[in-house]
Every structure is written in structure tokens, then in C-alpha cells.
Design a protein around this motif. Structure first.
Motif, PDB file in Angstrom:
ATOM      1  N   THR A  59      -3.747   2.547  -2.979  1.00 31.60           N
ATOM      2  CA  THR A  59      -4.313   1.979  -1.755  1.00 31.60           C
ATOM      3  C   THR A  59      -5.133   0.720  -2.012  1.00 31.60           C
ATOM      4  O   THR A  59      -5.325  -0.093  -1.115  1.00 31.60           O
ATOM      5  CB  THR A  59      -5.222   2.999  -1.046  1.00 31.60           C
ATOM      6  OG1 THR A  59      -6.307   3.326  -1.911  1.00 31.60           O
ATOM      7  CG2 THR A  59      -4.443   4.245  -0.673  1.00 31.60           C
ATOM      8  N   GLY A 117       0.813  -1.204   0.000  1.00 32.91           N
ATOM      9  CA  GLY A 117       0.000   0.000   0.000  1.00 32.91           C
ATOM     10  C   GLY A 117       0.848   1.256   0.000  1.00 32.91           C
ATOM     11  O   GLY A 117       1.910   1.302   0.594  1.00 32.91           O
ATOM     12  N   VAL A 156      -5.138  -4.087  10.837  1.00 30.07           N
ATOM     13  CA  VAL A 156      -4.264  -3.164  10.115  1.00 30.07           C
ATOM     14  C   VAL A 156      -3.237  -2.583  11.074  1.00 30.07           C
ATOM     15  O   VAL A 156      -3.566  -2.168  12.186  1.00 30.07           O
ATOM     16  CB  VAL A 156      -5.080  -2.037   9.446  1.00 30.07           C
ATOM     17  CG1 VAL A 156      -4.169  -1.078   8.697  1.00 30.07           C
ATOM     18  CG2 VAL A 156      -6.120  -2.630   8.508  1.00 30.07           C
ATOM     19  N   GLU A 180     -11.293  -0.493   5.639  1.00 35.08           N
ATOM     20  CA  GLU A 180     -11.683  -1.454   4.604  1.00 35.08           C
ATOM     21  C   GLU A 180     -12.542  -2.595   5.143  1.00 35.08           C
ATOM     22  O   GLU A 180     -13.577  -2.908   4.603  1.00 35.08           O
ATOM     23  CB  GLU A 180     -10.427  -2.030   3.932  1.00 35.08           C
ATOM     24  CG  GLU A 180     -10.709  -3.086   2.893  1.00 35.08           C
ATOM     25  CD  GLU A 180     -11.418  -2.544   1.661  1.00 35.08           C
ATOM     26  OE1 GLU A 180     -12.067  -3.347   0.984  1.00 35.08           O
ATOM     27  OE2 GLU A 180     -11.328  -1.354   1.365  1.00 35.08           O
ATOM     28  N   ALA A 234      -6.722   2.075   4.937  1.00 28.03           N
ATOM     29  CA  ALA A 234      -6.713   0.616   5.044  1.00 28.03           C
ATOM     30  C   ALA A 234      -7.547   0.130   6.226  1.00 28.03           C
ATOM     31  O   ALA A 234      -8.218  -0.899   6.149  1.00 28.03           O
ATOM     32  CB  ALA A 234      -5.273   0.113   5.159  1.00 28.03           C
ATOM     33  N   ARG A 270      -5.479  -3.637  -0.197  1.00 25.47           N
ATOM     34  CA  ARG A 270      -6.794  -3.879   0.409  1.00 25.47           C
ATOM     35  C   ARG A 270      -7.500  -5.035  -0.293  1.00 25.47           C
ATOM     36  O   ARG A 270      -8.121  -5.885   0.355  1.00 25.47           O
ATOM     37  CB  ARG A 270      -7.641  -2.614   0.388  1.00 25.47           C
ATOM     38  CG  ARG A 270      -7.060  -1.546   1.318  1.00 25.47           C
ATOM     39  CD  ARG A 270      -7.895  -0.276   1.391  1.00 25.47           C
ATOM     40  NE  ARG A 270      -8.018   0.361   0.088  1.00 25.47           N
ATOM     41  CZ  ARG A 270      -9.103   1.000  -0.320  1.00 25.47           C
ATOM     42  NH1 ARG A 270     -10.163   1.082   0.440  1.00 25.47           N
ATOM     43  NH2 ARG A 270      -9.122   1.564  -1.503  1.00 25.47           N
ATOM     44  N   ARG A 284      -8.609  -8.744   1.278  1.00 23.75           N
ATOM     45  CA  ARG A 284      -9.914  -9.399   1.083  1.00 23.75           C
ATOM     46  C   ARG A 284      -9.732 -10.816   0.551  1.00 23.75           C
ATOM     47  O   ARG A 284     -10.403 -11.747   0.988  1.00 23.75           O
ATOM     48  CB  ARG A 284     -10.756  -8.624   0.078  1.00 23.75           C
ATOM     49  CG  ARG A 284     -11.467  -7.457   0.618  1.00 23.75           C
ATOM     50  CD  ARG A 284     -12.448  -6.972  -0.434  1.00 23.75           C
ATOM     51  NE  ARG A 284     -12.638  -5.549  -0.350  1.00 23.75           N
ATOM     52  CZ  ARG A 284     -13.311  -4.854  -1.232  1.00 23.75           C
ATOM     53  NH1 ARG A 284     -13.837  -5.433  -2.288  1.00 23.75           N
ATOM     54  NH2 ARG A 284     -13.463  -3.551  -1.078  1.00 23.75           N
TER      55      ARG A 284
END
Length: 129
Positions: A36, A31, A75, A69, A66, A40, A44
Motif C-alpha cells: 500500500t 497499490g 482516491v 493518506e 489510500a 501513497r 505525495r
């Protein structure tokens, strides 16, 4: 070559005794302020692949983006983090942007010896295969 179909893509049901601490911990490192989304999306995907725990390490400038998300992803700021030995899987680099390739791997590293003198963040290259 064999083509995949819906039957070969299905994952088996998780055991009723399976819990998050028994299914591995994945670290994602990446990131940047310009990119970004990549890290992320990678977080996922790691969570969707049934990893028990997913930790995302990013630049401090990206932390707030982040962190919003997914509540399922832990994070952390990459600044000052120096031990990736407890993770079962590491993905480093998505969304870091141009000019940071040297942070991923130094040819002198990853030889089974402690990381010394390379430019990777906090000796991360010791854990990259």
C-alpha cells in the motif's frame, strides 16, 4: 555530469494567478493489499512536485487505506474506470506487486490505435508512453 546543489534544486515561486486547475492533473494507478505504501508515496511526490490535481486509482481492497493518506489526493477505485484521456500525466504500477506486469503494457498496444484485446485495465496502455 553536473552535481546538484541547494540552488539548483529550488523551485521558483508559483505565480499569484496559478491555481490547481492550471497546473495539470496526474493519475496514479497502483497499490495492492501487500504493497500500500508505494502508490501513497508516489501520490505525495506528485502533489509535492506542484501538480495541480492528483488522483490515485487503486484496487477496491486498498481504497480505505489510500483514502486516509492525504486530503489533497483524490482516491478512486480502479474498478470500472475506463478513461484516462483527461490527465496530463500518468504513473502506473507502483505497489501493484508481482505478477501484474502484463497489466502495464502489451507490446501490441500503444500504437496510436484504439486498444483492443489487450489485458491492461480499461485500455490504460493507450496512455502509457
Amino acid at each position: 555530469m553536473k552535481l546538484a546543489n541547494i540552488d539548483t534544486l529550488r523551485m521558483e515561486a508559483l505565480s499569484s494567478s496559478a491555481f490547481k486547475n492550471s497546473r495539470g492533473h496526474v493519475a496514479l494507478v497502483g497499490g495492492s493489499i501487500r504493497y500500500t505504501g508505494a502508490v501513497r508515496l508516489s501520490a505525495r511526490a506528485a502533489f509535492s512536485s506542484r501538480a495541480g490535481l492528483v488522483s490515485l486509482f487503486c484496487d477496491p481492497e486498498v481504497f480505505q487505506i489510500a483514502a486516509t493518506e492525504s486530503p489533497s489526493v483524490m482516491v478512486h477505485s480502479l474498478s470500472g474506470y475506463d478513461d484516462f484521456s483527461s490527465f496530463q500525466g500518468i504513473l502506473a504500477g507502483p505497489g501493484w506487486g508481482e505478477g501484474r506486469e502484463a497489466l502495464l503494457r502489451n507490446p501490441a498496444c500503444n500504437q496510436g490505435a484504439p486498444c483492443t484485446g489487450c489485458r491492461c485495465p480499461q485500455g490504460l496502455c493507450n496512455y502509457i508512453l
